[in-house]
Write a protein that holds these residues in place. Structure first.
Motif, PDB file in Angstrom:
ATOM      1  N   ARG A  60       3.352  -8.491  -4.941  1.00 11.67           N
ATOM      2  CA  ARG A  60       4.115  -8.028  -6.099  1.00 11.67           C
ATOM      3  C   ARG A  60       4.627  -6.601  -5.907  1.00 11.67           C
ATOM      4  N   GLY A  61       4.066  -5.883  -4.969  1.00  9.49           N
ATOM      5  CA  GLY A  61       4.430  -4.493  -4.779  1.00  9.49           C
ATOM      6  C   GLY A  61       5.492  -4.304  -3.720  1.00  9.49           C
ATOM      7  N   LEU A  62       5.754  -3.029  -3.411  1.00  6.99           N
ATOM      8  CA  LEU A  62       6.788  -2.689  -2.439  1.00  6.99           C
ATOM      9  C   LEU A  62       6.198  -2.259  -1.107  1.00  6.99           C
ATOM     10  N   VAL A  63       4.883  -2.252  -0.988  1.00  7.47           N
ATOM     11  CA  VAL A  63       4.221  -1.579   0.118  1.00  7.47           C
ATOM     12  C   VAL A  63       3.621  -2.573   1.101  1.00  7.47           C
ATOM     13  N   SER A  64       3.999  -2.457   2.369  1.00  6.36           N
ATOM     14  CA  SER A  64       3.383  -3.274   3.412  1.00  6.36           C
ATOM     15  C   SER A  64       2.092  -2.617   3.865  1.00  6.36           C
ATOM     16  N   ALA A  65       1.204  -3.413   4.454  1.00  6.64           N
ATOM     17  CA  ALA A  65      -0.093  -2.892   4.890  1.00  6.64           C
ATOM     18  C   ALA A  65       0.072  -1.822   5.957  1.00  6.64           C
ATOM     19  N   SER A  66       0.978  -2.035   6.916  1.00  8.45           N
ATOM     20  CA  SER A  66       1.132  -1.074   8.007  1.00  8.45           C
ATOM     21  C   SER A  66       1.648   0.271   7.499  1.00  8.45           C
ATOM     22  N   GLU A  67       2.624   0.240   6.554  1.00 10.36           N
ATOM     23  CA  GLU A  67       3.136   1.478   5.982  1.00 10.36           C
ATOM     24  C   GLU A  67       2.052   2.213   5.212  1.00 10.36           C
ATOM     25  N   ALA A  68       1.259   1.452   4.446  1.00 12.49           N
ATOM     26  CA  ALA A  68       0.214   2.076   3.635  1.00 12.49           C
ATOM     27  C   ALA A  68      -0.868   2.709   4.498  1.00 12.49           C
ATOM     28  N   VAL A  69      -1.250   2.033   5.575  1.00  7.65           N
ATOM     29  CA  VAL A  69      -2.282   2.579   6.464  1.00  7.65           C
ATOM     30  C   VAL A  69      -1.776   3.858   7.131  1.00  7.65           C
ATOM     31  N   SER A  70      -0.517   3.868   7.533  1.00  5.49           N
ATOM     32  CA  SER A  70       0.063   5.086   8.116  1.00  5.49           C
ATOM     33  C   SER A  70       0.070   6.227   7.114  1.00  5.49           C
ATOM     34  N   LEU A  71       0.421   5.902   5.869  1.00  2.13           N
ATOM     35  CA  LEU A  71       0.431   6.916   4.827  1.00  2.13           C
ATOM     36  C   LEU A  71      -0.970   7.464   4.584  1.00  2.13           C
ATOM     37  N   GLN A  72      -1.963   6.572   4.535  1.00  2.00           N
ATOM     38  CA  GLN A  72      -3.335   7.018   4.299  1.00  2.00           C
ATOM     39  C   GLN A  72      -3.817   7.934   5.424  1.00  2.00           C
ATOM     40  N   ALA A  73      -3.506   7.586   6.673  1.00  2.00           N
ATOM     41  CA  ALA A  73      -3.905   8.428   7.799  1.00  2.00           C
ATOM     42  C   ALA A  73      -3.274   9.813   7.684  1.00  2.00           C
ATOM     43  N   HIS A  74      -2.010   9.837   7.290  1.00  2.00           N
ATOM     44  CA  HIS A  74      -1.318  11.113   7.100  1.00  2.00           C
ATOM     45  C   HIS A  74      -2.005  11.929   6.012  1.00  2.00           C
ATOM     46  N   CYS A  75      -2.387  11.287   4.909  1.00  2.00           N
ATOM     47  CA  CYS A  75      -3.022  11.995   3.796  1.00  2.00           C
ATOM     48  C   CYS A  75      -4.414  12.486   4.163  1.00  2.00           C
TER      49      CYS A  75
ATOM     50  N   ALA B  98      -5.348  13.443   7.087  1.00  2.00           N
ATOM     51  CA  ALA B  98      -5.163  14.611   7.948  1.00  2.00           C
ATOM     52  C   ALA B  98      -4.842  15.868   7.143  1.00  2.00           C
ATOM     53  N   GLU B  99      -4.200  15.678   5.987  1.00  2.00           N
ATOM     54  CA  GLU B  99      -3.818  16.816   5.160  1.00  2.00           C
ATOM     55  C   GLU B  99      -4.724  16.986   3.944  1.00  2.00           C
ATOM     56  N   CYS B 100      -5.843  16.235   3.909  1.00  2.00           N
ATOM     57  CA  CYS B 100      -6.827  16.340   2.813  1.00  2.00           C
ATOM     58  C   CYS B 100      -6.205  16.048   1.454  1.00  2.00           C
ATOM     59  N   ILE B 101      -5.354  15.042   1.411  1.00  2.00           N
ATOM     60  CA  ILE B 101      -4.734  14.597   0.161  1.00  2.00           C
ATOM     61  C   ILE B 101      -5.492  13.379  -0.344  1.00  2.00           C
ATOM     62  N   ASP B 102      -5.792  13.367  -1.646  1.00  2.00           N
ATOM     63  CA  ASP B 102      -6.602  12.315  -2.257  1.00  2.00           C
ATOM     64  C   ASP B 102      -5.764  11.057  -2.473  1.00  2.00           C
ATOM     65  N   LEU B 103      -5.788  10.170  -1.481  1.00  2.00           N
ATOM     66  CA  LEU B 103      -5.053   8.901  -1.573  1.00  2.00           C
ATOM     67  C   LEU B 103      -5.933   7.764  -1.087  1.00  2.00           C
ATOM     68  N   GLU B 104      -6.006   6.686  -1.874  1.00  2.00           N
ATOM     69  CA  GLU B 104      -6.765   5.496  -1.507  1.00  2.00           C
ATOM     70  C   GLU B 104      -5.850   4.283  -1.515  1.00  2.00           C
ATOM     71  N   LEU B 105      -6.292   3.224  -0.839  1.00  2.00           N
ATOM     72  CA  LEU B 105      -5.529   1.980  -0.766  1.00  2.00           C
ATOM     73  C   LEU B 105      -6.283   0.852  -1.451  1.00  2.00           C
ATOM     74  N   ALA B 106      -5.531  -0.086  -2.022  1.00  2.00           N
ATOM     75  CA  ALA B 106      -6.100  -1.318  -2.573  1.00  2.00           C
ATOM     76  C   ALA B 106      -5.247  -2.480  -2.094  1.00  2.00           C
ATOM     77  N   MET B 107      -5.899  -3.530  -1.593  1.00  2.00           N
ATOM     78  CA  MET B 107      -5.192  -4.711  -1.116  1.00  2.00           C
ATOM     79  C   MET B 107      -5.298  -5.829  -2.147  1.00  2.00           C
ATOM     80  N   ALA B 108      -4.162  -6.388  -2.523  1.00  2.00           N
ATOM     81  CA  ALA B 108      -4.159  -7.512  -3.449  1.00  2.00           C
ATOM     82  C   ALA B 108      -4.516  -8.795  -2.695  1.00  2.00           C
TER      83      ALA B 108
END
Length: 355
Positions: A286-301, A303-313
């Motif tokens: 239902r969302g706009l986010v693919s797993a690979s894009e989200a995992v890349s984003l989380q790794a980036h966050c 590294a920069e100590c940004i509070d981001l978590e992932l949830a898989m439907a």
């Protein structure tokens, strides 16, 4: 089917949500005698109708608590059926049943459900549904935006049973009621929603989050980036905007994948830093986010100590369609929101990294 529905009637809300989740994880073993999704949806409509009738019986006996739980059970069953439904006749029964349950819950829940209007003049006012937290000790609230072409009442009916006993209030608005001529107009309307909640005595203005369902996850990102008062966001983390920007750059310049990748990385870094609150990014059909894009984003966050978590439907396939386990995903999402909005310490730490 009637006997199966009567058996389900013994369930409380927690139990029927567990059974719905088990069914959505693997529907065929759960109902081996059913051959099509039409039969499955009919079964769940029957379960909903019996619970709805049970609510009527209990309210007539003066037991509003039992009636409320029965109608919440019915809404869960209707939502399962909605994910499976194939015919217009079933859809008409389902919509009528949902509307009936919401109306009866408005009457039985001691003013916990309100129909409200937000704003006046420019931008135009919004109609919304509000669920007030049952405990006066907890004043967290979430602005919830339905996905495209889905009425706010449909999202409200789904989230009622998911959040009724949680320490959260919800303000539900429809994606299609928002002005979409510009990002600024949408953000102004959502800011009006935040101001409405901030002015309510049952809401702490420092503990208001935003949740975008499906395609509205991109709207939630834009709003959280534009309004520093947002304390937590369930959104796409800017990935849709990043993908669109990198595609435009690649098309205009004729650049290859390497340049596109660099452009996306740069845009992603810039965008995620605009979100000054904890973020949950939901991956799923239902969302706009693919797993690979989200995992890349989380790794980036990370590294920069940004509070981001992932949830898989959780997704299963039935008759060639993808069906999302909304029970499991909603529990994960609103547990996260409850946690992040439940303490001001989370807000302080998230803001400090940008000072």
């Amino acid at each position: 089917m009637e006997r199966a529905a009567r058996w389900q009637l013994k369930s409380d809300l927690a139990t029927i949500r567990e059974r719905a989740s088990a069914f959505l994880n693997n529907p065929v073993p759960a109902y081996r005698d059913m051959q099509t999704t039409t039969q499955w949806s009919s079964e769940w409509i029957d379960i909903a109708e019996v619970h709805s009738q049970f609510g009527e019986e209990r309210i007539n006996r003066g037991n509003s608590d039992a009636a409320t739980e029965a109608w919440l059970c019915a809404l869960t069953a209707y939502e399962v059926a909605r994910r499976l439904i194939t015919g217009s006749d079933q859809l008409a029964i389902l919509v009528a049943g949902i509307e009936r349950c919401i109306q009866r819950l408005e009457q039985s829940t001691k003013n916990r459900i309100e129909r409200v209007r937000i704003g006046a003049g420019e931008p135009p006012e919004l109609e919304a549904l509000y669920l007030r937290c049952g405990s006066g000790l907890h004043k967290q609230a979430v602005i919830c935006i339905s996905t495209e072409q889905e009425p706010g009442a449909i999202l409200f009916s789904r989230l009622l049973s998911a959040t009724f006993n949680r320490k959260l209030s919800l303000l539900i608005i429809s994606h299609d009621d928002l002005l979409h001529d510009s990002r600024h107009e949408v953000n102004m309307q959502l800011s009006s929603c935040l101001e409405y909640l901030s002015a309510r005595p049952d809401v702490d203005p420092d503990r208001i989050g935003v949740y975008g369902d499906g395609i509205s996850s991109a709207l939630a990102t834009d709003f959280a980036a534009s309004d520093s008062r947002v304390a937590a966001a369930v959104c796409d983390g800017g990935l849709w905007s990043s993908s669109r920007s990198s595609a435009s750059i690649g098309w205009l310049s004729g650049a290859g994948n390497a340049i596109d990748g660099l452009a996306m990385s740069s845009h992603r870094s810039q965008r995620i830093r605009q979100l000054r609150c904890p973020v949950l990014v939901v991956m799923g059909s239902r969302g706009l986010v693919s797993a690979s894009e989200a995992v890349s984003l989380q790794a980036h966050c990370m590294a920069e100590c940004i509070d981001l978590e992932l949830a898989m439907a959780p997704i299963i396939r039935a008759s060639g369609d993808e069906i999302e386990n909304f029970v499991s995903l909603d529990d994960r999402t609103f547990t996260w929101l409850e946690t992040k909005l439940g303490t001001s310490q989370a807000l302080t730490s998230s803001e400090s990294q940008f000072d």
